[in-house]
Design a protein around this motif. Structure first.
Motif, PDB file in Angstrom:
ATOM      1  N   ALA A 190       0.823  -1.206   0.000  1.00  0.00           N
ATOM      2  CA  ALA A 190       0.000   0.000   0.000  1.00  0.00           C
ATOM      3  C   ALA A 190       0.858   1.257   0.000  1.00  0.00           C
ATOM      4  O   ALA A 190       0.544   2.244  -0.678  1.00  0.00           O
ATOM      5  N   VAL A 191       1.960   1.228   0.747  1.00  0.00           N
ATOM      6  CA  VAL A 191       2.850   2.387   0.792  1.00  0.00           C
ATOM      7  C   VAL A 191       3.579   2.567  -0.540  1.00  0.00           C
ATOM      8  O   VAL A 191       3.690   3.676  -1.074  1.00  0.00           O
ATOM      9  N   LEU A 192       4.084   1.459  -1.098  1.00  0.00           N
ATOM     10  CA  LEU A 192       4.861   1.550  -2.336  1.00  0.00           C
ATOM     11  C   LEU A 192       4.012   1.981  -3.529  1.00  0.00           C
ATOM     12  O   LEU A 192       4.472   2.752  -4.378  1.00  0.00           O
ATOM     13  N   PHE A 193       2.783   1.466  -3.608  1.00  0.00           N
ATOM     14  CA  PHE A 193       1.930   1.735  -4.765  1.00  0.00           C
ATOM     15  C   PHE A 193       0.836   2.766  -4.479  1.00  0.00           C
ATOM     16  O   PHE A 193      -0.054   2.967  -5.309  1.00  0.00           O
ATOM     17  N   HIS A 194       0.905   3.417  -3.301  1.00  0.00           N
ATOM     18  CA  HIS A 194      -0.037   4.483  -2.944  1.00  0.00           C
ATOM     19  C   HIS A 194      -1.484   3.999  -3.055  1.00  0.00           C
ATOM     20  O   HIS A 194      -2.329   4.634  -3.689  1.00  0.00           O
ATOM     21  N   LEU A 195      -1.750   2.859  -2.423  1.00  0.00           N
ATOM     22  CA  LEU A 195      -3.087   2.281  -2.427  1.00  0.00           C
ATOM     23  C   LEU A 195      -3.623   2.206  -1.001  1.00  0.00           C
ATOM     24  O   LEU A 195      -2.886   2.375  -0.026  1.00  0.00           O
ATOM     25  N   SER A 196      -4.900   1.938  -0.896  1.00  0.00           N
ATOM     26  CA  SER A 196      -5.518   1.760   0.406  1.00  0.00           C
ATOM     27  C   SER A 196      -5.258   0.347   0.921  1.00  0.00           C
ATOM     28  O   SER A 196      -5.424  -0.631   0.185  1.00  0.00           O
ATOM     29  N   VAL A 197      -4.846   0.243   2.190  1.00  0.00           N
ATOM     30  CA  VAL A 197      -4.601  -1.065   2.773  1.00  0.00           C
ATOM     31  C   VAL A 197      -5.885  -1.889   2.789  1.00  0.00           C
ATOM     32  O   VAL A 197      -5.885  -3.089   2.472  1.00  0.00           O
ATOM     33  N   ASN A 198      -7.003  -1.260   3.132  1.00  0.00           N
ATOM     34  CA  ASN A 198      -8.273  -1.981   3.185  1.00  0.00           C
ATOM     35  C   ASN A 198      -8.679  -2.500   1.807  1.00  0.00           C
ATOM     36  O   ASN A 198      -9.197  -3.615   1.678  1.00  0.00           O
ATOM     37  N   THR A 199      -8.427  -1.687   0.770  1.00  0.00           N
ATOM     38  CA  THR A 199      -8.743  -2.137  -0.593  1.00  0.00           C
ATOM     39  C   THR A 199      -7.909  -3.353  -0.964  1.00  0.00           C
ATOM     40  O   THR A 199      -8.421  -4.328  -1.527  1.00  0.00           O
ATOM     41  N   LEU A 200      -6.627  -3.316  -0.636  1.00  0.00           N
ATOM     42  CA  LEU A 200      -5.759  -4.453  -0.940  1.00  0.00           C
ATOM     43  C   LEU A 200      -6.206  -5.701  -0.198  1.00  0.00           C
ATOM     44  O   LEU A 200      -6.236  -6.804  -0.757  1.00  0.00           O
ATOM     45  N   LEU A 201      -6.576  -5.544   1.065  1.00  0.00           N
ATOM     46  CA  LEU A 201      -7.012  -6.699   1.842  1.00  0.00           C
ATOM     47  C   LEU A 201      -8.306  -7.289   1.279  1.00  0.00           C
ATOM     48  O   LEU A 201      -8.472  -8.516   1.247  1.00  0.00           O
ATOM     49  N   HIS A 202      -9.218  -6.429   0.807  1.00  0.00           N
ATOM     50  CA  HIS A 202     -10.447  -6.935   0.184  1.00  0.00           C
ATOM     51  C   HIS A 202     -10.130  -7.698  -1.098  1.00  0.00           C
ATOM     52  O   HIS A 202     -10.746  -8.726  -1.393  1.00  0.00           O
ATOM     53  N   ILE A 203      -9.165  -7.202  -1.869  1.00  0.00           N
ATOM     54  CA  ILE A 203      -8.760  -7.894  -3.101  1.00  0.00           C
ATOM     55  C   ILE A 203      -8.187  -9.266  -2.764  1.00  0.00           C
ATOM     56  O   ILE A 203      -8.511 -10.278  -3.410  1.00  0.00           O
ATOM     57  N   PHE A 204      -7.339  -9.315  -1.750  1.00  0.00           N
ATOM     58  CA  PHE A 204      -6.751 -10.594  -1.354  1.00  0.00           C
ATOM     59  C   PHE A 204      -7.812 -11.550  -0.826  1.00  0.00           C
ATOM     60  O   PHE A 204      -7.720 -12.768  -1.033  1.00  0.00           O
ATOM     61  N   GLN A 205      -8.802 -11.044  -0.123  1.00  0.00           N
ATOM     62  CA  GLN A 205      -9.881 -11.908   0.358  1.00  0.00           C
ATOM     63  C   GLN A 205     -10.646 -12.537  -0.801  1.00  0.00           C
ATOM     64  O   GLN A 205     -10.988 -13.726  -0.769  1.00  0.00           O
ATOM     65  N   ILE A 206     -10.890 -11.737  -1.841  1.00  0.00           N
ATOM     66  CA  ILE A 206     -11.576 -12.268  -3.029  1.00  0.00           C
ATOM     67  C   ILE A 206     -10.699 -13.307  -3.722  1.00  0.00           C
ATOM     68  O   ILE A 206     -11.173 -14.375  -4.136  1.00  0.00           O
ATOM     69  N   LEU A 207      -9.401 -12.981  -3.851  1.00  0.00           N
ATOM     70  CA  LEU A 207      -8.486 -13.924  -4.499  1.00  0.00           C
ATOM     71  C   LEU A 207      -8.365 -15.221  -3.708  1.00  0.00           C
ATOM     72  O   LEU A 207      -8.207 -16.297  -4.292  1.00  0.00           O
ATOM     73  N   LEU A 208      -8.436 -15.127  -2.387  1.00  0.00           N
ATOM     74  CA  LEU A 208      -8.315 -16.330  -1.564  1.00  0.00           C
ATOM     75  C   LEU A 208      -9.480 -17.282  -1.799  1.00  0.00           C
ATOM     76  O   LEU A 208      -9.318 -18.501  -1.722  1.00  0.00           O
ATOM     77  N   ILE A 209     -10.650 -16.731  -2.121  1.00  0.00           N
ATOM     78  CA  ILE A 209     -11.834 -17.560  -2.353  1.00  0.00           C
ATOM     79  C   ILE A 209     -11.912 -18.031  -3.807  1.00  0.00           C
ATOM     80  O   ILE A 209     -12.182 -19.210  -4.079  1.00  0.00           O
ATOM     81  N   LEU A 210     -11.657 -17.116  -4.750  1.00  0.00           N
ATOM     82  CA  LEU A 210     -11.825 -17.452  -6.168  1.00  0.00           C
ATOM     83  C   LEU A 210     -10.542 -17.966  -6.818  1.00  0.00           C
ATOM     84  O   LEU A 210     -10.616 -18.665  -7.841  1.00  0.00           O
ATOM     85  N   GLY A 211      -9.387 -17.624  -6.258  1.00  0.00           N
ATOM     86  CA  GLY A 211      -8.120 -17.982  -6.893  1.00  0.00           C
ATOM     87  C   GLY A 211      -7.869 -19.477  -7.002  1.00  0.00           C
ATOM     88  O   GLY A 211      -7.589 -19.984  -8.101  1.00  0.00           O
ATOM     89  N   PRO A 212      -7.971 -20.247  -5.904  1.00  0.00           N
ATOM     90  CA  PRO A 212      -7.680 -21.683  -5.998  1.00  0.00           C
ATOM     91  C   PRO A 212      -8.568 -22.446  -6.985  1.00  0.00           C
ATOM     92  O   PRO A 212      -8.034 -23.206  -7.804  1.00  0.00           O
ATOM     93  N   PRO A 213      -9.904 -22.301  -6.978  1.00  0.00           N
ATOM     94  CA  PRO A 213     -10.689 -23.030  -7.984  1.00  0.00           C
ATOM     95  C   PRO A 213     -10.382 -22.588  -9.407  1.00  0.00           C
ATOM     96  O   PRO A 213     -10.371 -23.416 -10.321  1.00  0.00           O
TER      97      PRO A 213
END
Length: 461
Positions: free
Chosen positions: A374-397
Motif C-alpha cells: 500500500a505504501v509503495l503503490f499508494h493504495l488503500s490497505v483496506n482495498t488491498l485486503l479486500h482484493i486478497f480476500q476475493i483472491l483467496l476464495i476465487l483464486g484456488p478453484p
C-alpha cells in the motif's frame, strides 16, 4: 533379513537435477549445525538486563538483555562472528527452500505413491520441524523484530478458547514477554536438531529400502533403474556439498540478513514499522490479516474469529498436505508399487490441485505484505485486503480449472507432435493445387517422452 545398506556399492541412482533437493536440504543442515556450534559458544541465553557498551555507537548506553548483548558481541567483536551468524541464517533459508521444492517435486511427479508414502510424511515432518526451529532461532536475539513475532504468538495463544491464558503463561513463564528464551534455547540447540537428524536418518533408510524412483523415459520401467553407479553418485554428492557450502558462505559474505543492531532491543510497548515475518512464516501472518474481525460471546467468554479462523484454516491446509497420498490412494484405489515418476501434465487433476494449493498459499503469503504494498503503490490497505480476500476464495478453484485445461492441451499437443512430427513452417504445393505443411518426424526417444510408454505402442511408425 534385508538390510537397506546391503550391496550399496552395486546400486544405481538416477541422475536428474530435480532429485537433488533432498541432498541440498541435508547439506544445508550440516552447515547449520557447524555454524550453530560456533554461535552457541558465544551466545548467552539470558533476559537479564545489562547496559550496552560495545563498539556499535548508536546503541551505546541502551539497556538490553544479555541475549541481545551477546548477539551484538558475536556480530561486532568476535572474529568472523557476523559471517558465521549469516551463514547460519542463509543456510536455514536454503534448507527451507530445498525442503519445500522437494515436497513440490514429490507431489507433481507422484513420488509419494506406494511404496514411498512414509517418505512423504518424513519430508513433511522435516518442513514442520524446520519451521519450528526457525521460529525459535529468530526469537533468541531478543531484538525488536523477534519481540514482535512473539507478541503475535502470544495473541494467538490468548485467543485459544478455555486454555489460551494457561498456554501463554506456560510458554512465557508468566505474563508476556516473560522468559521465553529459557524454553526456546534448549529446543533450538538440542531437541529440534535431534529430531531433524532422526528424520534425515529415517528418510535415508526408507529411500534405501526400495529401488530409487526415476523419471519416465525410454528403457525405464518399474523393474529397472537407469542412472549412475553409487561410487559416481557419491563423488557428485561431495561436489554438491561443496557447492551448497560455497553458496551459503558467498551469500553470508555479500548480503546482510537479520541486522539486529538496526532494530534495537525488544520492547512490548513499541513496534517496528516495515518489519514483517520471515517468508516461510508469512502465510500465517497473511491469514491473520485477511480474517474478518468477528467476535462472539458464549458461556461468558469472548471468542475471536479473527484469530481462531486463520489458525484453523492453516492447520487444516497443512493436515491435507500431509494426508494427501492416503487420500489419493483411497479415491483412486491404486495400491500398486510405483518406481517410475509421472509427468505433471499426464495427471491434470492432481497438477491442478497442486497449483490451487500453491495459489492459496501464495495469496496468504502476499497478504502479509499488504501494508508495504500500500505504501509503495499508494493504495488503500483496506482495498488491498479486500482484493486478497476475493483472491483467496476465487483464486484456488480458478487455478485448478485453468491448470487442468493447460495440462489437457499439452497432452493433445504432445500426441500431435508424436504422430505428425514437428511443424517446419515449409508449405508445399501439391500437384492438384492444394497446399500442405511439411512436418519433420521426431526420433524414437522424443516420441516416447511426448506420448508415454502406453501410447507409444499405438503410434504409427
Amino acid at each position: 533379513m534385508h538390510r537397506p545398506w546391503s550391496n550399496l556399492r552395486a546400486r544405481v541412482f538416477p541422475d536428474h537435477w530435480s532429485l537433488l533437493f533432498g541432498q541440498i536440504a541435508f547439506y544445508s543442515f550440516v552447515m547449520i549445525l557447524l555454524s550453530g556450534v560456533v554461535l552457541t559458544v558465544h551466545y548467552e541465553p539470558s533476559v537479564d538486563h545489562v547496559v550496552y557498551d560495545g563498539p556499535y555507537a548508536p546503541l551505546q548506553g541502551v539497556e538490553m538483555s544479555r541475549a541481545l548483548d551477546s548477539t551484538l558481541a558475536i556480530s561486532f567483536e568476535v572474529r568472523g562472528g557476523l559471517l558465521v551468524r549469516q551463514i547460519h541464517h542463509w543456510a536455514t533459508l536454503i534448507m527451507l527452500a530445498a525442503i519445500t521444492l522437494h515436497l513440490l517435486r514429490l507431489f507433481f511427479t507422484a513420488g509419494f505413491r506406494r511404496p514411498r508414502r512414509l517418505n512423504w510424511l518424513v519430508v513433511f515432518g522435516l518442513l514442520i520441524v524446520m519451521l519450528a526451529a526457525s521460529l525459535t532461532g529468530t526469537s533468541l536475539p531478543d531484538d525488536m523484530a523477534s519481540g514482535m513475532s512473539l507478541a503475535v504468538l502470544d495473541g494467538v495463544l490468548q485467543a485459544t478458547p478455555f486454555i489460551g491464558s494457561d498456554l501463554s503463561a506456560l510458554l512465557f513463564g508468566g505474563d508476556f514477554p516473560g522468559d521465553v528464551i529459557s524454553w526456546f534455547y534448549p529446543l533450538h540447540i538440542v531437541v529440534l536438531p535431534a529430531v531433524l537428524a532422526v528424520l534425515f536418518v529415517v528418510g535415508a533408510v526408507l529411500a534405501l529400502r526400495h529401488k530409487p524412483a526415476q523419471l519416465a523415459g525410454p528403457g525405464r520401467t518399474e523393474n529397472n533403474v537407469v542412472g549412475r553407479p553409487a561410487t559416481v553418485a557419491a563423488v557428485k554428492s561431495v561436489g554438491l556439498f561443496c557447492f551448497v557450502a560455497g553458496v551459503a558462505i558467498f551469500m553470508a559474505a555479500t548480503a546482510t540478513i537479520n541486522p539486529v543492531w538496526l532494530y534495537g532491543p525488544a520492547d512490548p510497548a513499541n513496534a517496528s514499522a516495515g518489519v514483517g515475518p520471515a517468508w516461510y512464516l508469512a502465510f500465517l501472518d497473511g491469514s491473520l490479516r485477511l480474517a474478518p474481525g468477528w467476535e462472539f460471546v458464549l458461556w461468558g467468554r469472548t471468542f475471536t474469529v479473527a484469530v481462531l479462523l486463520p489458525v484453523a484454516i492453516c492447520t487444516l491446509f497443512l493436515a491435507l498436505v500431509a494426508a494427501y497420498p492416503f487420500i489419493e490412494e483411497r479415491l483412486t484405489g491404486d495400491r500398486n508399487d510405483h518406481h517410475v515418476l509421472e509427468r505433471p501434465r499426464n495427471n491434470p487433476t492432481r497438477t491442478g490441485l497442486g497449483v490451487a494449493g500453491i495459489t492459496f498459499y501464495g495469496v496468504l503469503w502476499a497478504a502479509a505484505g499488504a501494508d508495504t504494498m500500500a505504501v509503495l503503490f499508494h493504495l488503500s490497505v483496506n482495498t488491498l485486503l479486500h482484493i486478497f480476500q476475493i483472491l483467496l476464495i476465487l483464486g484456488p478453484p480458478a487455478a485448478l480449472v485453468i491448470t487442468r485445461r493447460i495440462c489437457l492441451g499439452l497432452q493433445e499437443r504432445d500426441i500431435q507432435i508424436a504422430v505428425h512430427g514437428v511443424e517446419t513452417g515449409q508449405v508445399i504445393r501439391l500437384p492438384d493445387g492444394g497446399y500442405v505443411e511439411n512436418h519433420r518426424p521426431v526420433d524414437a526417444y522424443r516420441r516416447w517422452k511426448l506420448a508415454g510408454d502406453r501410447k507409444h505402442a499405438q503410434l504409427p511408425r
